[in-house]
Design an enzyme around this catalytic site. Structure first.
Site: not given
Length: 252
Positions: A148, A161
């Protein structure tokens, strides 16, 4: 490198991004093992879409946090297809449906922290470990991890996260060194993606904040991410790389 006849195991292949990746690989000639934990109906839809491309598809229900389940899943893939050639570590989680205020360390309990680390880091490690022997025997032999953009810059500093997704980068490097030269390992790190649960449920102001930071003025396209996953699978000379796909928020 042509992928015709290869077997690709896509974890969370029934999800928004996973389904696009699975179908994109099928268009390149790969047969697909659609990994899923929940959502049989969606998994069956992806299976049908793959078969519409003239390729084979099987459904593999498993829990990537459980070593026994992971090992069984890879055995089932190998039994059906005679091996496993491509592993796409796509399954992951943000906050598991919870609302965690940005920067609220008290709300990020040890239990939530552990769950995200288990799903987002331990899961890809377990699937890669279980697939390693099959991938080493393959003439294709590729792993593509999905990270990500949240792991770069200060953008994800308040995202709970971010540590677990950011850890995919060193995991990719470790796997690259451990599995070379038989297996090439790379990572695609998307930004906020269109037509996903996160972008669809988020306030428009949140989506616009991503668009405003992206020099291309767009949030990330699922098809674009999938195309780069396919490109890594087809490459014979790229390994240990992380490609950020976020419209130009981060230069990597």
């Amino acid at each position: 490198m042509e992928l015709s006849g290869a077997c690709a195991f896509v974890t969370d292949g029934s999800g928004g991004l996973g389904s696009v990746i699975a179908i994109s690989l099928a268009k390149e000639g790969a047969n697909i093992a659609v990994g899923y934990r929940n959502g049989l109906a969606h998994a069956e839809e992806v299976k049908a879409a793959v078969e519409k491309q003239g390729r084979k598809a099987i459904l593999i229900r498993f829990d990537q946090t459980n070593p026994v389940s992971v090992d069984e899943a890879l055995r089932n893939v190998a039994e059906d297809y005679g091996g496993c050639d491509l592993l796409i570590n796509n399954a992951g989680m943000a906050a598991g449906g919870r609302t965690l205020p940005h920067g609220d360390l008290a709300a990020l309990t040890p239990e939530i922290w552990d769950e995200m680390m288990v799903v987002n880091v331990r899961g890809p490690y377990l699937t890669s470990r279980a697939a390693a022997s099959y991938l080493r025997k393959s003439k294709w032999g590729h792993i593509v991890n999905l990270g990500s953009t949240i792991g770069y810059g200060t953008w994800g500093a308040s995202a709970s996260y971010a540590p677990s997704k950011g850890a995919i980068v060193p995991l990719t490097r470790y796997l690259t060194a451990a599995l070379a030269p038989e297996v090439a390992v790379n990572c695609v790190a998307p930004g906020l993606m269109e037509d996903t649960q996160m972008s669809s449920s988020a306030p428009m102001s949140f989506v616009e904040s991503w668009q405003n930071q992206a020099i291309l003025g767009e949030i990330t396209s699922l098809n674009d991410v999938a195309s780069h996953v396919v490109a890594f699978c087809k490459s014979g000379t790229v390994a240990g790389q992380v490609l950020v796909v976020d419209g130009g928020i981060h230069f990597n």
